[in-house]
Design a protein around this motif. Sequence first.
Motif, PDB file in Angstrom:
ATOM      1  N   PRO A 100      -3.566  40.589  11.823  1.00 30.60           N
ATOM      2  CA  PRO A 100      -3.792  41.204  10.516  1.00 30.60           C
ATOM      3  C   PRO A 100      -4.823  42.327  10.571  1.00 30.60           C
ATOM      4  CG  PRO A 100      -3.847  38.801  10.370  1.00 30.60           C
ATOM      5  CD  PRO A 100      -3.828  39.145  11.827  1.00 30.60           C
ATOM      6  N   ARG A 101      -4.566  43.353   9.793  1.00 30.29           N
ATOM      7  CA  ARG A 101      -5.547  44.429   9.661  1.00 30.29           C
ATOM      8  C   ARG A 101      -6.633  43.975   8.692  1.00 30.29           C
ATOM      9  NH1 ARG A 101      -3.677  48.893  12.184  1.00 30.29           N
ATOM     10  NH2 ARG A 101      -1.402  49.164  12.360  1.00 30.29           N
ATOM     11  N   GLU A 102      -7.842  44.361   8.958  1.00 29.59           N
ATOM     12  CA  GLU A 102      -8.963  43.960   8.081  1.00 29.59           C
ATOM     13  C   GLU A 102      -8.875  44.670   6.735  1.00 29.59           C
ATOM     14  OE1 GLU A 102     -10.939  41.589   8.793  1.00 29.59           O
ATOM     15  OE2 GLU A 102     -10.132  41.325  10.812  1.00 29.59           O
ATOM     16  N   ARG A 148       0.567  45.100  11.009  1.00 35.39           N
ATOM     17  CA  ARG A 148       1.164  45.107  12.342  1.00 35.39           C
ATOM     18  C   ARG A 148       2.363  44.181  12.452  1.00 35.39           C
ATOM     19  NH1 ARG A 148      -4.507  44.761  13.448  1.00 35.39           N
ATOM     20  NH2 ARG A 148      -5.357  46.721  14.290  1.00 35.39           N
ATOM     21  N   ILE A 149       2.285  43.007  11.828  1.00 34.60           N
ATOM     22  CA  ILE A 149       3.399  42.062  11.928  1.00 34.60           C
ATOM     23  C   ILE A 149       4.644  42.632  11.259  1.00 34.60           C
ATOM     24  CG2 ILE A 149       2.685  40.814   9.841  1.00 34.60           C
ATOM     25  CD1 ILE A 149       4.438  39.345  12.982  1.00 34.60           C
ATOM     26  N   HIS A 150       4.464  43.384  10.199  1.00 32.25           N
ATOM     27  CA  HIS A 150       5.595  44.023   9.519  1.00 32.25           C
ATOM     28  C   HIS A 150       6.240  45.048  10.440  1.00 32.25           C
ATOM     29  CE1 HIS A 150       7.551  46.947   6.752  1.00 32.25           C
ATOM     30  NE2 HIS A 150       7.908  45.836   6.106  1.00 32.25           N
ATOM     31  N   GLU A 151       5.434  45.859  11.086  1.00 36.83           N
ATOM     32  CA  GLU A 151       5.963  46.855  12.014  1.00 36.83           C
ATOM     33  C   GLU A 151       6.705  46.172  13.169  1.00 36.83           C
ATOM     34  OE1 GLU A 151       4.459  50.466  14.998  1.00 36.83           O
ATOM     35  OE2 GLU A 151       3.012  49.345  13.778  1.00 36.83           O
ATOM     36  N   HIS A 204       1.481  35.989   4.942  1.00 38.73           N
ATOM     37  CA  HIS A 204       1.249  36.854   3.782  1.00 38.73           C
ATOM     38  C   HIS A 204       1.006  38.307   4.194  1.00 38.73           C
ATOM     39  CE1 HIS A 204       1.180  33.255   1.439  1.00 38.73           C
ATOM     40  NE2 HIS A 204       0.116  32.786   2.054  1.00 38.73           N
ATOM     41  N   ARG A 205       1.175  38.592   5.479  1.00 35.47           N
ATOM     42  CA  ARG A 205       0.885  39.940   5.984  1.00 35.47           C
ATOM     43  C   ARG A 205       2.142  40.740   6.315  1.00 35.47           C
ATOM     44  NH1 ARG A 205      -4.578  41.519   6.467  1.00 35.47           N
ATOM     45  NH2 ARG A 205      -5.839  39.687   5.931  1.00 35.47           N
ATOM     46  N   ASN A 206       3.298  40.218   6.005  1.00 35.22           N
ATOM     47  CA  ASN A 206       4.533  40.946   6.297  1.00 35.22           C
ATOM     48  C   ASN A 206       4.765  42.013   5.235  1.00 35.22           C
ATOM     49  OD1 ASN A 206       6.937  41.652   7.556  1.00 35.22           O
ATOM     50  ND2 ASN A 206       8.125  40.110   6.437  1.00 35.22           N
ATOM     51  N   LEU A 207       3.861  42.984   5.229  1.00 39.34           N
ATOM     52  CA  LEU A 207       3.859  44.069   4.255  1.00 39.34           C
ATOM     53  C   LEU A 207       3.702  45.398   4.980  1.00 39.34           C
ATOM     54  CD1 LEU A 207       1.257  42.442   1.829  1.00 39.34           C
ATOM     55  CD2 LEU A 207       3.740  42.455   1.505  1.00 39.34           C
ATOM     56  N   ALA A 208       4.214  46.442   4.377  1.00 40.51           N
ATOM     57  CA  ALA A 208       4.080  47.778   4.964  1.00 40.51           C
ATOM     58  C   ALA A 208       2.616  48.063   5.265  1.00 40.51           C
ATOM     59  CB  ALA A 208       4.636  48.828   4.013  1.00 40.51           C
ATOM     60  N   GLY A 209       2.337  48.575   6.457  1.00 34.34           N
ATOM     61  CA  GLY A 209       0.973  48.874   6.871  1.00 34.34           C
ATOM     62  C   GLY A 209       0.368  47.803   7.751  1.00 34.34           C
TER      63      GLY A 209
END
Length: 271
Positions: free
Chosen positions: A269-271, A207-210, A200-205
């Motif tokens: 994931p970023r907090e 790390r996994i997305h980048e 659920h973290r593959n979003l702009a901003g």
Amino acid sequence: MQRAQRIRAMTSAKPVGNVTRGTTNPNRLRRVDRWLAGPQAWRLKTSPRPLVVDLGYGASPATAVELFQRLVTVQPALRLTGIEIEPERVRQAQEFSTEQLNFMLGGFEIPTPEKPVLIRAFNVLRQYEERDVTAIWHSVSNRLAPQGLLVDGTCDEIGRRASWVSVQADGPISLTISQRFGSYQLPSEVAERLPKALIHRNLAGERIHEFLQTLDQHWLEASALASFGDRQRWQACCQALKNDGWPVLDGPSRWRLGELTVAWHAVAPRE
């Protein structure tokens, strides 16, 4: 159930967890098994008769049997225990039991008499909430033998696309992605099979997305190598990622298999 209650439940002495759908197919987990029998094989040499656990093997013990068959070639003396929370699955698996392979009822508490050096939990945590993952990792990894490893991963139905997080007693250490050549147009398609902690973290901003976007960029830049095959193109892509300064933890011998492993801090994931 409140988060504090969930965490207390995860650390109780009773079998902990939810019954999974149990969907499985023979050879589905070959990619992670190949990795366990390769870069992680040294862990099987830390004990004369190491214990390996397949947690949540599903409605059929096929992939647990396959894991045993693959790892026993590395360490002939190892023992493997398949753990399931659904009693009927455990009962049906008994016909496959041997002196070195057995099946038992249990969950995240890992009720084996001794601590395992490897715990494979594939397609298990995907049904839980993301906020529960850290507590589950902590509960399961606390049962590991010294230098032991928990592998929490997800794959598609026939094993062409997979990813997994490696977790030690002190926390996660890496993310590995592994895909069959020819099964994707862009490497980022693995996003649909990311572990629960990242899917659920593959979003702009994030790390996994980048990471996935950078991987796609290098894949496209290496298109001139497509005529030599996807393997050559993928190896160039991985090398470019490493040249960028990403903490890549493996090299060409793994890349040529369609794998890539990076340090967890680079995709966490970023907090």
